[in-house]
Design a protein around this motif. Sequence first.
Motif, PDB file in Angstrom:
ATOM      1  N   VAL A 214       0.624  -1.175  -0.137  1.00  0.00           N
ATOM      2  CA  VAL A 214       0.058   0.007  -0.053  1.00  0.00           C
ATOM      3  C   VAL A 214       0.965   1.140   0.441  1.00  0.00           C
ATOM      4  O   VAL A 214       2.120   1.179   0.522  1.00  0.00           O
ATOM      5  N   ASN A 215       0.429   2.570  -0.817  1.00  0.00           N
ATOM      6  CA  ASN A 215       1.649   3.284  -0.287  1.00  0.00           C
ATOM      7  C   ASN A 215       0.708   4.387   0.539  1.00  0.00           C
ATOM      8  O   ASN A 215       0.816   4.079   1.143  1.00  0.00           O
ATOM      9  N   ALA A 216       1.707   5.467   0.543  1.00  0.00           N
ATOM     10  CA  ALA A 216       1.711   5.928   1.602  1.00  0.00           C
ATOM     11  C   ALA A 216       0.958   7.072   1.781  1.00  0.00           C
ATOM     12  O   ALA A 216       0.142   6.873   3.169  1.00  0.00           O
ATOM     13  N   ASP A 217      -0.541   7.150   0.741  1.00  0.00           N
ATOM     14  CA  ASP A 217      -1.484   8.318   1.050  1.00  0.00           C
ATOM     15  C   ASP A 217      -2.774   6.345   1.622  1.00  0.00           C
ATOM     16  O   ASP A 217      -3.554   6.872   1.241  1.00  0.00           O
ATOM     17  N   GLY A 218      -2.041   5.502   1.458  1.00  0.00           N
ATOM     18  CA  GLY A 218      -3.202   4.492   1.659  1.00  0.00           C
ATOM     19  C   GLY A 218      -4.386   4.353   0.317  1.00  0.00           C
ATOM     20  O   GLY A 218      -4.943   3.327   1.033  1.00  0.00           O
ATOM     21  N   LYS A 219      -4.105   4.784  -0.631  1.00  0.00           N
ATOM     22  CA  LYS A 219      -4.898   4.415  -1.715  1.00  0.00           C
ATOM     23  C   LYS A 219      -4.633   3.934  -2.993  1.00  0.00           C
ATOM     24  O   LYS A 219      -5.735   3.142  -3.541  1.00  0.00           O
ATOM     25  N   LYS A 220      -3.325   3.521  -2.909  1.00  0.00           N
ATOM     26  CA  LYS A 220      -2.835   2.163  -3.676  1.00  0.00           C
ATOM     27  C   LYS A 220      -1.889   1.270  -3.573  1.00  0.00           C
ATOM     28  O   LYS A 220      -1.389   1.479  -3.010  1.00  0.00           O
ATOM     29  N   LEU A 221      -2.367  -0.082  -4.237  1.00  0.00           N
ATOM     30  CA  LEU A 221      -1.488  -1.057  -4.061  1.00  0.00           C
ATOM     31  C   LEU A 221      -0.666  -0.712  -5.333  1.00  0.00           C
ATOM     32  O   LEU A 221      -0.852  -1.174  -5.938  1.00  0.00           O
ATOM     33  N   GLU A 222       0.947  -0.884  -4.948  1.00  0.00           N
ATOM     34  CA  GLU A 222       1.816  -0.510  -5.779  1.00  0.00           C
ATOM     35  C   GLU A 222       3.196  -1.952  -5.019  1.00  0.00           C
ATOM     36  O   GLU A 222       2.743  -2.729  -4.738  1.00  0.00           O
ATOM     37  N   PRO A 223       3.715  -2.193  -7.085  1.00  0.00           N
ATOM     38  CA  PRO A 223       4.569  -3.670  -6.390  1.00  0.00           C
ATOM     39  C   PRO A 223       5.894  -2.590  -5.870  1.00  0.00           C
ATOM     40  O   PRO A 223       5.965  -1.484  -5.739  1.00  0.00           O
ATOM     41  N   LEU A 224       6.884  -3.207  -4.916  1.00  0.00           N
ATOM     42  CA  LEU A 224       7.685  -3.589  -4.507  1.00  0.00           C
ATOM     43  C   LEU A 224       8.172  -2.072  -5.375  1.00  0.00           C
ATOM     44  O   LEU A 224       8.922  -3.480  -6.662  1.00  0.00           O
ATOM     45  N   TYR A 225       9.101  -1.268  -4.619  1.00  0.00           N
ATOM     46  CA  TYR A 225       9.998  -1.202  -5.259  1.00  0.00           C
ATOM     47  C   TYR A 225      11.921  -1.684  -5.628  1.00  0.00           C
ATOM     48  O   TYR A 225      12.062  -0.801  -6.822  1.00  0.00           O
ATOM     49  N   LEU A 226      12.191  -2.193  -4.364  1.00  0.00           N
ATOM     50  CA  LEU A 226      13.691  -2.844  -4.883  1.00  0.00           C
ATOM     51  C   LEU A 226      13.380  -4.507  -5.106  1.00  0.00           C
ATOM     52  O   LEU A 226      12.429  -5.408  -4.899  1.00  0.00           O
ATOM     53  N   SER A 227      14.266  -4.270  -5.491  1.00  0.00           N
ATOM     54  CA  SER A 227      14.170  -6.021  -6.566  1.00  0.00           C
ATOM     55  C   SER A 227      15.693  -6.927  -5.249  1.00  0.00           C
ATOM     56  O   SER A 227      15.348  -6.584  -3.945  1.00  0.00           O
ATOM     57  N   ASN A 228      15.241  -8.064  -5.226  1.00  0.00           N
ATOM     58  CA  ASN A 228      16.300  -8.823  -4.466  1.00  0.00           C
ATOM     59  C   ASN A 228      17.165  -8.753  -4.289  1.00  0.00           C
ATOM     60  O   ASN A 228      18.120  -9.418  -3.752  1.00  0.00           O
ATOM     61  N   ASP A 229      18.349  -8.183  -4.966  1.00  0.00           N
ATOM     62  CA  ASP A 229      19.512  -8.306  -4.345  1.00  0.00           C
ATOM     63  C   ASP A 229      19.944  -7.767  -3.884  1.00  0.00           C
ATOM     64  O   ASP A 229      20.060  -7.243  -2.780  1.00  0.00           O
ATOM     65  N   PRO A 230      21.143  -8.412  -3.247  1.00  0.00           N
ATOM     66  CA  PRO A 230      22.206  -8.694  -2.423  1.00  0.00           C
ATOM     67  C   PRO A 230      22.410  -7.901  -1.560  1.00  0.00           C
ATOM     68  O   PRO A 230      22.907  -6.362  -2.077  1.00  0.00           O
ATOM     69  N   VAL A 231      21.800  -6.740  -0.266  1.00  0.00           N
ATOM     70  CA  VAL A 231      22.449  -6.107   0.029  1.00  0.00           C
ATOM     71  C   VAL A 231      23.713  -6.066   1.463  1.00  0.00           C
ATOM     72  O   VAL A 231      23.333  -7.157   2.520  1.00  0.00           O
ATOM     73  N   TRP A 232      24.774  -5.522   1.356  1.00  0.00           N
ATOM     74  CA  TRP A 232      25.966  -5.783   1.889  1.00  0.00           C
ATOM     75  C   TRP A 232      26.049  -7.097   1.964  1.00  0.00           C
ATOM     76  O   TRP A 232      26.754  -8.097   3.224  1.00  0.00           O
ATOM     77  N   GLY A 233      26.130  -8.068   1.059  1.00  0.00           N
ATOM     78  CA  GLY A 233      26.113  -9.193   0.907  1.00  0.00           C
ATOM     79  C   GLY A 233      24.565 -10.173   1.447  1.00  0.00           C
ATOM     80  O   GLY A 233      24.591 -11.826   1.482  1.00  0.00           O
ATOM     81  N   ILE A 234      23.981 -10.098   2.339  1.00  0.00           N
ATOM     82  CA  ILE A 234      22.792 -10.227   2.855  1.00  0.00           C
ATOM     83  C   ILE A 234      21.732 -10.000   1.562  1.00  0.00           C
ATOM     84  O   ILE A 234      20.838  -9.059   1.281  1.00  0.00           O
ATOM     85  N   SER A 235      20.956 -11.020   1.272  1.00  0.00           N
ATOM     86  CA  SER A 235      19.296 -11.163   0.431  1.00  0.00           C
ATOM     87  C   SER A 235      18.688 -11.892   1.305  1.00  0.00           C
ATOM     88  O   SER A 235      18.482 -12.843   2.478  1.00  0.00           O
ATOM     89  N   ALA A 236      17.112 -11.174   1.051  1.00  0.00           N
ATOM     90  CA  ALA A 236      16.587 -12.049   1.807  1.00  0.00           C
ATOM     91  C   ALA A 236      15.973 -13.768   1.767  1.00  0.00           C
ATOM     92  O   ALA A 236      15.786 -13.586   0.299  1.00  0.00           O
ATOM     93  N   ARG A 237      15.611 -13.924   2.311  1.00  0.00           N
ATOM     94  CA  ARG A 237      15.131 -15.361   2.430  1.00  0.00           C
ATOM     95  C   ARG A 237      14.041 -16.205   2.286  1.00  0.00           C
ATOM     96  O   ARG A 237      13.424 -16.759   1.633  1.00  0.00           O
ATOM     97  N   ASN A 238      13.586 -14.674   2.059  1.00  0.00           N
ATOM     98  CA  ASN A 238      11.319 -14.791   2.304  1.00  0.00           C
ATOM     99  C   ASN A 238      10.847 -13.889   2.561  1.00  0.00           C
ATOM    100  O   ASN A 238      11.119 -12.628   2.275  1.00  0.00           O
ATOM    101  N   ALA A 239       9.558 -14.282   2.033  1.00  0.00           N
ATOM    102  CA  ALA A 239       8.559 -13.081   1.939  1.00  0.00           C
ATOM    103  C   ALA A 239       8.637 -11.518   2.781  1.00  0.00           C
ATOM    104  O   ALA A 239       8.633 -10.761   3.082  1.00  0.00           O
ATOM    105  N   GLN A 240       8.552 -12.021   4.351  1.00  0.00           N
ATOM    106  CA  GLN A 240       8.426 -11.281   4.896  1.00  0.00           C
ATOM    107  C   GLN A 240       9.965 -10.442   4.741  1.00  0.00           C
ATOM    108  O   GLN A 240      10.096  -9.476   5.012  1.00  0.00           O
TER     109      GLN A 240
END
Length: 443
Positions: A214-240
């Motif tokens: 949900v976007n900041a004004d609470g009116k639209k559902l949008e895709p996630l802006y970030l890809s799942n690229d590693p951040v300092w060698g850490i990649s997300a391992r699950n949806a949460q």
Amino acid sequence: MKKIYVLDTNVLLHDPNAIYAFEDNDVIIPAVVLEEIDTKKRNADEIGRNARYVSRLLDGLRDKGRLHDSILLDNGGTLKVELNHRSFSRMQELFGESTVDNRILAVALNYYYEEQENPNPKPVVIVSKDVLVRIKADVLGLRAEDYLNDRTVGLSDLYAGYFTLKVHPSVIDEFYSYRFLPVSAVSTYTSLYPHTFVILKDEMGSSKSALLKVNADGKKLEPLYLSNDPVWGISARNAQQRMAMELLLNDDVPLVTLTGKAGTGKTLLALAAGLMKVEDERKYKKLLIARPVVPMGKDIGYLPGEKEEKLRPWMQPVYDNLEYLFDTKKSGDIDKILAGLTSIQVEALTYIRGRSIPGQFIIIDEAQNLSRHEVKTIVSRVGEGSKIVLMGDPEQIDHPYLDATSNGLTHVVDRFKSESLSGHITLEKGERSHLAQLAADLL
């Protein structure tokens, strides 16, 4: 019918304004409670602050009359410091020792017997955050209650930051076609707050799904802006974890709260995001990592050495994660790295209270050990251009007067869930190891 509430010391030390929480009923403070509060007033921690607050509050109420004669409170109830119902003879048979808890119970018991002599006896209730006091009261035939006035919703009902919704496949197709959905497309399923994540699944049973926010004004559902690229060698391992990283790297969300059991990756994700924002993007001037010092054993003063040496055992989990992120090989390497990187500061929470903190990425670990007042003090000190991350496990609390629903972390989650400046995620899946996940679930 009016009730008589007898307060234990821990209720007043937990919430100094507790005397106003019982509506138009009679509130009794046994004299021994004042003695116990007096022993706490010189403490330099939250308990000492509350003890001093209670002392000043009762002193101010003396203007309304003599406290031991009962005075009228603004909410219609009465307050009395009890001096007369102190006989210990009835308690002697079951609990021989005249401890503070037993003396408080004796006051409640004597009130109970006195009320039974009246045609319409008032119910007598002892209020305590001490489980054993409530058990003893039950043994004596007294009604006992926990102090619940400052609790948020139950832990099972706490806002998780995301929902999984089963929808018609045409709704998922519409999202992939237009790259957004109006909130009204799914609002019939549940109410959605700003920065809430939504996992859409096909109600027909296919593998079709979508992850939205949900976007900041609470009116639209949008895709996630970030890809799942590693951040300092850490990649997300699950949806949460991916949701958490989305919030952590979003500069438009200055307050992020993360909850979850041990091993779900809260600290590692927050540190990786903080290092990227401070060291790589230079969005913030400093990365400040702090934890409340709430010992499970000996207090900090009993440990040897200077301040840094005393703090090291409490801050070690942070250093462990930093060693992993910096991929250090030898013991002591992380200290040399941090000495060279003046933009990273690891500190006990005691030493950042009262400061104004602008332009910093602030991580507060173990925030479940903070009271409501403490968390308000910290968040309200966040300066212009700063981002603060509060994280912890509400089920793992070391503070003597807090529990899963009355601590500062769950309070912030509940109060800020509808605000556009904040985001929250509950991490559920342990990623430390299969053994760690089993321990978190079973023990």
